[in-house]
Each structure stands twice: as C-alpha cells, then as structure tokens.
Design a protein around this motif. Structure first.
Motif, PDB file in Angstrom:
ATOM      1  N   ARG A   1      40.718  66.593  -8.245  1.00  0.00           N
ATOM      2  CA  ARG A   1      41.008  66.868  -6.824  1.00  0.00           C
ATOM      3  C   ARG A   1      39.782  66.492  -5.998  1.00  0.00           C
ATOM      4  O   ARG A   1      38.674  66.956  -6.269  1.00  0.00           O
ATOM      5  CB  ARG A   1      41.362  68.343  -6.602  1.00  0.00           C
TER       6      ARG A   1
ATOM      7  N   PHE B   1      25.640  81.121   0.649  1.00  0.00           N
ATOM      8  CA  PHE B   1      26.815  80.271   0.852  1.00  0.00           C
ATOM      9  C   PHE B   1      27.654  80.718   2.061  1.00  0.00           C
ATOM     10  O   PHE B   1      28.026  79.897   2.901  1.00  0.00           O
ATOM     11  CB  PHE B   1      27.667  80.219  -0.426  1.00  0.00           C
TER      12      PHE B   1
ATOM     13  N   LEU C   1      22.053  78.816  -7.596  1.00  0.00           N
ATOM     14  CA  LEU C   1      23.271  78.448  -6.875  1.00  0.00           C
ATOM     15  C   LEU C   1      24.444  78.479  -7.852  1.00  0.00           C
ATOM     16  O   LEU C   1      25.512  79.041  -7.575  1.00  0.00           O
ATOM     17  CB  LEU C   1      23.104  77.043  -6.286  1.00  0.00           C
TER      18      LEU C   1
ATOM     19  N   ARG D   1      42.184  77.172   0.796  1.00  0.00           N
ATOM     20  CA  ARG D   1      40.859  77.399   0.216  1.00  0.00           C
ATOM     21  C   ARG D   1      39.862  77.712   1.337  1.00  0.00           C
ATOM     22  O   ARG D   1      39.913  77.074   2.402  1.00  0.00           O
ATOM     23  CB  ARG D   1      40.399  76.159  -0.550  1.00  0.00           C
ATOM     24  N   VAL D   2      38.965  78.646   1.096  1.00  0.00           N
ATOM     25  CA  VAL D   2      38.006  79.052   2.136  1.00  0.00           C
ATOM     26  C   VAL D   2      37.069  77.887   2.472  1.00  0.00           C
ATOM     27  O   VAL D   2      36.608  77.743   3.609  1.00  0.00           O
ATOM     28  CB  VAL D   2      37.270  80.345   1.728  1.00  0.00           C
TER      29      VAL D   2
ATOM     30  N   ARG E   1      27.977  80.720  -8.145  1.00  0.00           N
ATOM     31  CA  ARG E   1      29.288  80.045  -8.243  1.00  0.00           C
ATOM     32  C   ARG E   1      30.091  80.615  -9.413  1.00  0.00           C
ATOM     33  O   ARG E   1      31.313  80.696  -9.351  1.00  0.00           O
ATOM     34  CB  ARG E   1      29.102  78.536  -8.451  1.00  0.00           C
TER      35      ARG E   1
ATOM     36  N   SER F   1      36.281  67.285  -8.056  1.00  0.00           N
ATOM     37  CA  SER F   1      36.481  68.265  -9.127  1.00  0.00           C
ATOM     38  C   SER F   1      37.347  67.675 -10.225  1.00  0.00           C
ATOM     39  O   SER F   1      38.392  67.101  -9.940  1.00  0.00           O
ATOM     40  CB  SER F   1      37.220  69.498  -8.599  1.00  0.00           C
TER      41      SER F   1
ATOM     42  N   HIS G   1      36.748  73.447   1.218  1.00  0.00           N
ATOM     43  CA  HIS G   1      37.462  72.370   0.507  1.00  0.00           C
ATOM     44  C   HIS G   1      38.981  72.529   0.634  1.00  0.00           C
ATOM     45  O   HIS G   1      39.730  72.269  -0.310  1.00  0.00           O
ATOM     46  CB  HIS G   1      37.082  72.329  -0.983  1.00  0.00           C
TER      47      HIS G   1
ATOM     48  N   GLY H   1      32.154  69.124  -8.831  1.00  0.00           N
ATOM     49  CA  GLY H   1      31.007  68.509  -8.175  1.00  0.00           C
ATOM     50  C   GLY H   1      31.304  68.022  -6.773  1.00  0.00           C
ATOM     51  O   GLY H   1      32.362  68.302  -6.199  1.00  0.00           O
ATOM     52  N   ASN H   2      30.355  67.297  -6.232  1.00  0.00           N
ATOM     53  CA  ASN H   2      30.455  66.718  -4.892  1.00  0.00           C
ATOM     54  C   ASN H   2      30.076  65.248  -4.940  1.00  0.00           C
ATOM     55  O   ASN H   2      29.596  64.763  -5.967  1.00  0.00           O
ATOM     56  CB  ASN H   2      29.494  67.435  -3.933  1.00  0.00           C
TER      57      ASN H   2
ATOM     58  N   SER I   1      31.942  83.340  -7.923  1.00  0.00           N
ATOM     59  CA  SER I   1      32.788  83.123  -6.750  1.00  0.00           C
ATOM     60  C   SER I   1      34.143  82.460  -7.057  1.00  0.00           C
ATOM     61  O   SER I   1      35.169  82.806  -6.473  1.00  0.00           O
ATOM     62  CB  SER I   1      32.010  82.276  -5.748  1.00  0.00           C
ATOM     63  N   TYR I   2      34.152  81.494  -7.965  1.00  0.00           N
ATOM     64  CA  TYR I   2      35.378  80.701  -8.145  1.00  0.00           C
ATOM     65  C   TYR I   2      36.515  81.505  -8.752  1.00  0.00           C
ATOM     66  O   TYR I   2      37.671  81.390  -8.343  1.00  0.00           O
ATOM     67  CB  TYR I   2      35.085  79.444  -8.979  1.00  0.00           C
TER      68      TYR I   2
ATOM     69  N   GLN J   1      40.205  82.645  -6.628  1.00  0.00           N
ATOM     70  CA  GLN J   1      41.566  82.292  -7.064  1.00  0.00           C
ATOM     71  C   GLN J   1      42.475  83.515  -7.000  1.00  0.00           C
ATOM     72  O   GLN J   1      43.691  83.388  -6.814  1.00  0.00           O
ATOM     73  CB  GLN J   1      41.580  81.734  -8.498  1.00  0.00           C
TER      74      GLN J   1
HETATM   75 FE1  HDD Z   1      32.150  75.439  -4.121  1.00  0.00          FE
HETATM   76  C1  HDD Z   1      35.508  75.180  -3.856  1.00  0.00           C
HETATM   77  C2  HDD Z   1      31.937  72.123  -4.982  1.00  0.00           C
HETATM   78  C3  HDD Z   1      28.706  75.632  -4.123  1.00  0.00           C
HETATM   79  C4  HDD Z   1      32.354  78.738  -3.604  1.00  0.00           C
HETATM   80  N1  HDD Z   1      33.462  73.942  -4.340  1.00  0.00           N
HETATM   81  C5  HDD Z   1      34.821  74.039  -4.194  1.00  0.00           C
HETATM   82  C6  HDD Z   1      35.425  72.769  -4.456  1.00  0.00           C
HETATM   83  C7  HDD Z   1      34.415  71.907  -4.770  1.00  0.00           C
HETATM   84  C8  HDD Z   1      33.182  72.660  -4.702  1.00  0.00           C
HETATM   85  C9  HDD Z   1      34.545  70.446  -5.114  1.00  0.00           C
HETATM   86  C10 HDD Z   1      36.902  72.465  -4.371  1.00  0.00           C
HETATM   87  C11 HDD Z   1      37.594  72.751  -5.669  1.00  0.00           C
HETATM   88  C12 HDD Z   1      39.035  72.332  -5.589  1.00  0.00           C
HETATM   89  O1  HDD Z   1      39.287  71.131  -5.402  1.00  0.00           O
HETATM   90  O2  HDD Z   1      39.881  73.200  -5.716  1.00  0.00           O
HETATM   91  N2  HDD Z   1      30.632  74.126  -4.396  1.00  0.00           N
HETATM   92  C13 HDD Z   1      30.772  72.851  -4.858  1.00  0.00           C
HETATM   93  C14 HDD Z   1      29.471  72.327  -5.207  1.00  0.00           C
HETATM   94  C15 HDD Z   1      28.568  73.310  -4.955  1.00  0.00           C
HETATM   95  C16 HDD Z   1      29.300  74.447  -4.461  1.00  0.00           C
HETATM   96  C17 HDD Z   1      29.220  70.942  -5.772  1.00  0.00           C
HETATM   97  C18 HDD Z   1      27.085  73.314  -5.139  1.00  0.00           C
HETATM   98  C19 HDD Z   1      26.459  72.526  -5.925  1.00  0.00           C
HETATM   99  N3  HDD Z   1      30.792  76.900  -3.861  1.00  0.00           N
HETATM  100  C20 HDD Z   1      29.412  76.791  -3.934  1.00  0.00           C
HETATM  101  C21 HDD Z   1      28.826  78.099  -3.805  1.00  0.00           C
HETATM  102  C22 HDD Z   1      29.856  78.987  -3.663  1.00  0.00           C
HETATM  103  C23 HDD Z   1      31.063  78.210  -3.707  1.00  0.00           C
HETATM  104  C24 HDD Z   1      27.337  78.388  -3.828  1.00  0.00           C
HETATM  105  C25 HDD Z   1      29.834  80.486  -3.479  1.00  0.00           C
HETATM  106  C26 HDD Z   1      28.832  81.232  -3.568  1.00  0.00           C
HETATM  107  N4  HDD Z   1      33.651  76.716  -3.720  1.00  0.00           N
HETATM  108  C27 HDD Z   1      33.514  78.047  -3.611  1.00  0.00           C
HETATM  109  C28 HDD Z   1      34.818  78.782  -3.517  1.00  0.00           C
HETATM  110  C29 HDD Z   1      35.857  77.633  -3.610  1.00  0.00           C
HETATM  111  C30 HDD Z   1      34.972  76.410  -3.713  1.00  0.00           C
HETATM  112  C31 HDD Z   1      34.927  79.717  -2.382  1.00  0.00           C
HETATM  113  C32 HDD Z   1      36.923  77.547  -2.532  1.00  0.00           C
HETATM  114  C33 HDD Z   1      38.211  77.299  -3.241  1.00  0.00           C
HETATM  115  C34 HDD Z   1      37.888  77.441  -4.647  1.00  0.00           C
HETATM  116  O3  HDD Z   1      36.572  77.728  -4.814  1.00  0.00           O
HETATM  117  O4  HDD Z   1      38.661  77.338  -5.570  1.00  0.00           O
HETATM  118  O5  HDD Z   1      34.950  79.678  -4.565  1.00  0.00           O
END
Ligand code: HDD
Length: 740
Positions: free
Chosen positions: A147, A196, A390, A108-109, A394, A168, A111, A182-183, A397-398, A402
């Motif tokens: 996760r 981001f 934000l 993952r890029v 998202r 998550s 997390h 979430g976080n 992005s998600y 994948q």
């Molecule tokens: Fe994200 C993964 C939580 C903002 C783009 N994010 C990822 C994961 C978590 C979060 C828990 C791990 C999921 C897993 O276990 O597979 N991210 C957050 C939270 C955010 C947040 C709580 C703001 C409130 N994220 C955020 C932004 C972007 C991303 C603004 C892009 C613009 N996040 C990603 C991603 C990831 C990811 C690149 C990497 C792997 C995945 O999604 O599946 O798309």
C-alpha cells in the motif's frame, strides 16, 4: 538479478561468518487452517456456490437480504398507501439503510489516502548468510500486498500534493506475516515517537476551519518545524523533488530505521532497507503537480492500476545496507539509532537481496486496500527491531490504531490480513470473531487439550528475541548526545543535489513559507536555513522579501552523496506516455508510423485531436483519437509530438472556438497551452516540419534543448526516446527567480 553474492558487512572480515548458509529448498506455503481461509465464495459475497473468490458479488441469480431471503422489490418502501407514511415493519428497508449508514470506518489517522496492489517477492538468497528469515533464502517466492500513501491528506484528498509517501509491504511468509512499513524518504521528522502527535497535529489542517487539506504550506506546520530543528532533515527531503513523485512506480522506498538481521548461528547484523524502482526514480515539477491535483486527483492511483492492468508490472529491487552490530551502533560517525539520519550509499552500498513485482490490482478497494493493517511489530525469525526510540513507539501505536480503525482485536482475521502460515493462537472471542474455535483449553499449560499447542524452539522456526546486552543505565527522559546534530545531513542532502534540483528546493521553501501568515514563523525558518546553507537561505529570503539571517551554529561539512541526485542518469523508457497532437490535416501515415515506433519501444502513444473518434477513415489508414483538446492536459505526457499543421493566421487572435489546424485559422488555445506547459515543464517536444508553426504559435523557439525535428517518424521517435531516458530536458529549467 545480480550475480549471486554474499552480503559484505563493513568492518567484518569476509571469512566471517565462515560458510555461506545453504539456500533452503523452495517450499510450498502451508495451507491455511480452515478458520483462516478466505471466506466461502458464496455467502459473504453473494456469489454462486463454487464460483472463484474473485467472481462478481452481484452475479448470483436473485437479489437477497443479508439472511439469504429472496427479494421481489428493492425500489419501493412499504407504505400505508402509495401516498402514505412508511411502515416501521419494512425489514428490508431498515436493513438496507442501516447497513448503508455504517458503511464507513474511521480513516487512518495518518496515511489515509492510499492505493494498493498484490504481487510477489522473489529472494535472491544473497542475504541468507546474515539472516535466517525463510523468505530471504534463495529463490523463495512470497506473496505480498503493498500500500502506497500520502501522509497528511484525508482519504479523498488529491494524489500529487507535496508530502512524504508511505511504502508499506506485507510479506505473507510461511513463517508468519512480515510487514516492512516504510516511506519514500529515508529520514523522519522526529527522533522519539512520543512527538508523533505533535508533528501530525502541526501538519494536519488547522483545527478551527479545517484548512488547508493535504498541505504542509501553512503556519502550524512551519511553526513546529522551525521550533524543532530535528525536523529540518525530513523537511528538506520534502521540499526537494522527492516530495512530488511522478508515480508510485518511480519512487524509492526506505525502511528508515536500522533493523537487526540474525543468521542461523545467531550472529546479528544491523541493516537498513531500500526499495529501488526498476522503472527509475522520477518526480513531477511543482506546477505540474498542482495542475494534476485539479485535472486528475487520482493520478497516482490511476497510474498504478493502469500499469498493472496493462501488464506493465512495476518492480522494485529490495536491498540492504549492512553495518556491524557494535556496542555503540555507530557507523562512520552516524548514530544508527537516530531516525533523522541516513547513511550515504557511498559509505555503505545498497546490496540487492530480492525483487518485488506488483502484478494484480485489488478486487475490492475497501476489503483490501482500506482494511489492510500494517504493523512494524509483525516480524519473522531472522529479523528483529533495534532500540531506535521512534521505532519503539511505533511498535505500540500500529496495533493500537487497528483496534479503533477496524473495530476490535480480530482484524487479523480479515481476509487481506490473514497470515498464510498456520495460525494456532490462544486469542479468543472479541468483536467480529470469525473463527469457531474448538477445544476446551485455550490456555497454557493445559492437560485437557493434550497440552496443545506446544511451544516451538529455534530449530522449528520460533521467533527468539535477540538476547541483547544493555549497558547499565538510569531511567531518564533524554536523548543521547549523538542525536544533537540537526543540520549537517540537511546540508549534505542540499549540496548533493544538482543546481536545477537545488533551484526546485529554493522554490519549494519560498512557496511554502510564502503561504505562512506569521512573519515570525518565516523568520524563524530562515534562521534554520542559515545553518544549512547560506546560498539557500539568501535565495529563499529574497523570494520572501526578508533579510537573510546569519548562521548561529557551527555545522560540520561532509562529502556530498551523488546518489541523492535524480539528475544526470538515464532510466528505462517503457511505460512512458507521449502525446501526439494531430488533426485531420496531419500526415496520418506518419502519425501511424510514429505510433508504431513508440509502441515498439514500450512507450504509450496517445493521439490528441480537436474531437474524438477517428482522424481519417476508420478502416483505411485512419488514426484513433484517445484524447481531445477538452480532455487532455500536458501533465499526462512525458513528451509531445506536434503532427498538426496548426498554422495560425498572423493576425488572428486565438479564440476558444478557433478550430485547431484549420489552414489559415488560429491555433486552438488549448493546443497552445499544452505545448507551452510541456515546454515549461522541460519535456521533450518533437515536430515534423509541418508542426513548426504550432511551436511558433506557442512561442517555443526551435533552437532550444529538447526540441527535435525530423523528416520521418522513426528518427523522431528514436531522438525522443533518448531524451525520455533522462526523464526531462533538465537544462531547460530557468534558474530560480529568487536566485536571479
Ligand atoms: Fe506511521 C501509518 C510509515 C512513524 C503511527 N505509517 C503508517 C503508514 C506508513 C507509515 C507507510 C501507512 C500504513 C498503511 O498503508 O496502512 N510511520 C511510517 C514511518 C515512520 C512512521 C516510515 C517513521 C520512520 N507512525 C510513526 C510513528 C507513529 C506512527 C512514530 C506513532 C507514534 N503510522 C502510525 C499509525 C498509522 C501509521 C497511527 C495510521 C494507520 C495505521 O498506522 O495503520 O499507527
């Protein structure tokens, strides 16, 4: 479970909506369609026909190739003579090596490092008046996969780094899969998702040498954060004890954004999600976290898996803060669309709506934890998104990530990602297609397949986008003015902490900025801290040997939020770990009595001795040894009992080969180290009288808080249990050297 209650929405009279929606009858989840079921136990895994899906993949009788051909040799390549070159025709060799060459997928890029678990979510039904989500109706049970993760480190990085943790949850509801991604921190670094890549590029290792790994203590991170004041809020939470949780099991979780609930009548309510751990909220101290990264880089992953395996299933209550869905989407002056802001619980209480229990470890890390694909756009009827910029990014992005991570658009067919609701899509073909779709007309409208499938209405569970009225606006790249305040909540957070927690924040900033080479970056971050709190800024500046700058902004004060502090509360002690230092000269009957008393309190006692095996006779009152001086480190324990006489000779300097506990011999330096660390990390320590000398050898004064001494094992355990409930002996932490 709390008393069943209606969710109260501030500002909305309790009589509205007029009636409680009746809880829906609990339903059995519908069986998956044939092409959405778990794979046959036999062919993809190699298990014998009819074996449960969890059977060992290796348990079939004969080794075969991927095509099912039985093999007679897998250890020798086919060669032209035993000393000759290997032949290209060796199809087994080529299949084996080629598959191995492609075993890894992109991590993952963000997390990348994580740990997962299966479980179940049971809804209280208390939110049924504000959402029509079926899985939130009374007593509905929904399977989940969770996760947890760190953000910055690579997949092989250590667990206890200072970082945000991901939390998550995938709810396999019978109306479709719902993901809450979430976080463990309720605010985010940036207000608009377009930034981001900037924050992540700044936090990741430097592109030239690719160091440091899984750290924010470096120039590029603080360069960005100090130039970009909206990141100060999230960074402050990271610098607090929240950045180094004791365990995934002791973390809160937050949905961060404001979401929208829609009830059966179409009425909307804004909500913020909270996960509250029933185990309590605990953190490590920084030195502990650093030691653990070396001693046991898998600390959090191991802790979660061990607890589940032992049947100590971790639980979180899911709660919501609710807000009227007003036109300006503000609450008490806080813009609900600004993801760098949280709403203090004192202003909007968290109302429990269900409980999640994690009760099964994954069978295969790669298949489940690595391949699980979350997406904030995986929604169900009754829950929708808001215009938080934000969240909006998202939503793009998600799904996108994948496709490169899991190799194509069919990742929803991977077992862990398969919905447990019937799937009837018209998505076709693509890389890794697993389904054999029948029919001739994967399009709408059609007459050839009888017009199927039909579109659903709201009455049969269709997801209907909320018909939100949008104010007339112009197209522009701009934030609303309500996003401009970057400091008041940072101050609110800092000032809500207890003095000892504030000291930890000061030490964290001083450590992190102390690792930055560029003086201008340190100075710029100090300038930001000056706007947060003058005392904080002065203490960090002192530690860095720099002058403390003056504040440059007029930052409004707000009332502190006591709910933010982790100190001053007590929590359940079940699952906490106590180390008992003992040796052959210890009172073994007392050690066994203490073990029994800890066990009865749900606490895990681990005996630490100079060598493994048994103290005393194995079958006659002896004590099994779980850790030796070589394998134990204080960081594994929440408290320590000293049951070894360990009398040091007054003139004997401790040496590595000294035998601990030898009457008249020197105390083993490893036992001494264990005690001094436990003391420094503010852990409770208990002794019998015989252990007093060991404390003396470690330089631990007996008359300090959290050092308990008792004549019998039961009273000792009861005193230690009371101390453990507060997590640490907080008053033992010295004031930050920077403040002294
Ligand atoms: Fe994200 C993964 C939580 C903002 C783009 N994010 C990822 C994961 C978590 C979060 C828990 C791990 C999921 C897993 O276990 O597979 N991210 C957050 C939270 C955010 C947040 C709580 C703001 C409130 N994220 C955020 C932004 C972007 C991303 C603004 C892009 C613009 N996040 C990603 C991603 C990831 C990811 C690149 C990497 C792997 C995945 O999604 O599946 O798309």
């Amino acid at each position: 479970m709390p008393e069943e209650s209606n969710i109260h929405i501030p500002g909305v009279p309790a009589s509205e909506p007029a009636s409680l929606q009746e809880p829906t009858t609990p339903r059995e989840p519908l069986p998956p369609k044939p092409d959405q079921q778990a794979p046959e136990a036999v062919s993809p895994t190699g298990s014998p026909t009819g074996a449960p899906a969890t059977a060992r993949a290796q348990s079939g009788q004969y080794l075969t190739t991927a095509q099912g051909l039985r093999l007679g040799d897998t250890d020798h390549s086919l060669k032209a003579g035993s000393r000759g070159p290997i032949l290209l025709q060796d199809h087994h060799l080529r299949e084996k090596i080629t598959h191995f060459d492609h075993e890894r997928i992109p991590e993952r890029v963000v997390h990348a490092r994580g740990a997962g678990a299966h479980g179940v979510f049971r809804s209280y039904g208390t939110a049924a008046n504000i959402t029509r989500a079926g899985f939130l109706a009374k007593d509905v049970e929904t399977p989940v996969f969770v996760r947890f993760s760190t953000v910055l480190g690579s997949r092989g990085s250590a667990d206890t780094v200072r970082d945000t943790r991901g939390f998550s949850t995938k709810f396999y509801t019978d109306e479709g899969t719902y993901d809450l991604v979430g976080n463990n921190i309720p605010v985010f670094f940036i207000q608009d998702g377009i930034k981001f890549p900037d924050i992540i590029h700044a936090g990741k290792p430097h592109p030239d040498r690719e160091i440091p790994q899984a750290q924010s203590a470096h120039d590029t991170f603080w360069d960005f954060v100090s130039l970009h004041t909206e990141a100060q809020a999230h960074t402050m939470w990271n610098m607090s004890d929240r950045g180094i949780p004791r365990s995934y099991r002791t973390m809160e979780g937050f949905g961060v954004h404001t979401f929208r609930f829609i009830n059966a009548e179409g009425k909307t309510t804004l909500v913020k999600f909270h996960w509250k751990p029933k185990q309590g909220v605990h953190s490590l101290v920084w030195e502990e976290a650093q030691i653990i990264n070396g001693m046991d880089p898998d600390f959090h992953r191991r802790d979660l898996a061990d607890a589940i395996e032992a049947g100590a299933y971790p639980e979180w209550e899911l709660g919501v803060q609710t807000f009227p869905d007003t036109e300006n989407q503000m609450f008490e002056g806080i813009d609900l669309l600004d993801p760098t802001k949280f709403v203090p619980e004192e202003l909007a209480p968290v109302q429990p709506i269900g409980v999640m229990t994690l009760n099964a470890n994954p069978t295969n890390y790669f298949a489940e934890t690595e391949q699980v694909a979350f997406h904030p756009g995986h929604l169900v009827p009754g829950i929708d998104v808001t215009n938080d910029p934000l969240l909006q990014v998202r939503l793009f992005s998600y799904l996108d990530t994948q496709i490169s991570r899991l190799g194509g658009p069919n990742f929803a067919q991977i077992p862990i990602n398969r919905p447990q609701a019937p799937v009837n899509d018209m998505l076709r073909d693509g890389m890794h297609q697993q389904a054999v779709h029948g029919g001739a007309a994967p399009y709408r409208p059609n007459s050839l397949d009888g017009g199927c499938p039909f579109l659903a209405g709201q009455d049969v569970g269709a997801f209907i986008d909320v018909p939100e009225e949008l104010a007339a606006s112009i197209k522009e790249r701009k934030n609303p003015a309500s996003f401009d305040d970057h400091f008041s909540q940072v101050r609110l957070f800092f000032r809500s902490l207890s003095p000892v927690e504030r000291d930890h924040v000061i030490q964290a900033y001083t450590f992190e900025l102390g690792k930055c080479y560029e003086k201008s970056i340190r100075e710029r971050q100090l300038a930001a801290l000056a706007n947060v709190d003058a005392e904080l800024c002065a203490a960090v500046a002192k530690g860095l040997g720099l002058p403390a700058p003056e504040a440059t902004e007029q930052v409004p004060d707000s009332d502190p939020s006591p709910a933010l502090s982790q100190v001053g509360k007590t929590w359940p002690v079940a699952g906490r770990v106590v180390g008992i230092l003992a040796d052959g000269d210890s009172d073994l009957a007392a050690v066994n009595a203490a073990r029994k008393a800890f066990d009865a309190a749900g606490i895990v006692p681990l005996v630490i001795a100079p060598a493994g095996g048994f103290l005393g006779a194995e079958n006659d009152g002896g004590v099994p040894v779980q850790r030796t001086y070589l394998t134990a480190r204080s960081t594994e324990f929440d408290a320590v009992v000293v049951a070894a006489p360990a009398a040091p000779a007054p003139d004997a300097a401790p040496g590595l080969d000294a035998k601990a506990g030898a009457p008249g011999g020197a105390a083993d330096p490893r036992a001494v180290l264990l005690l001094t660390e436990a003391y420094r990390h503010a852990k409770a320590i208990g002794t019998w009288d015989s252990g007093a000398e060991a404390l003396a050898a470690a330089g631990i004064p007996r008359e300090t808080p959290g050092i308990v001494s008792a004549g019998d094992a039961e009273s000792l355990v009861s005193e230690l249990t009371a101390l453990l409930a507060a997590h640490r002996v907080w008053e033992r932490f010295p004031a930050s050297p920077a403040r002294a």
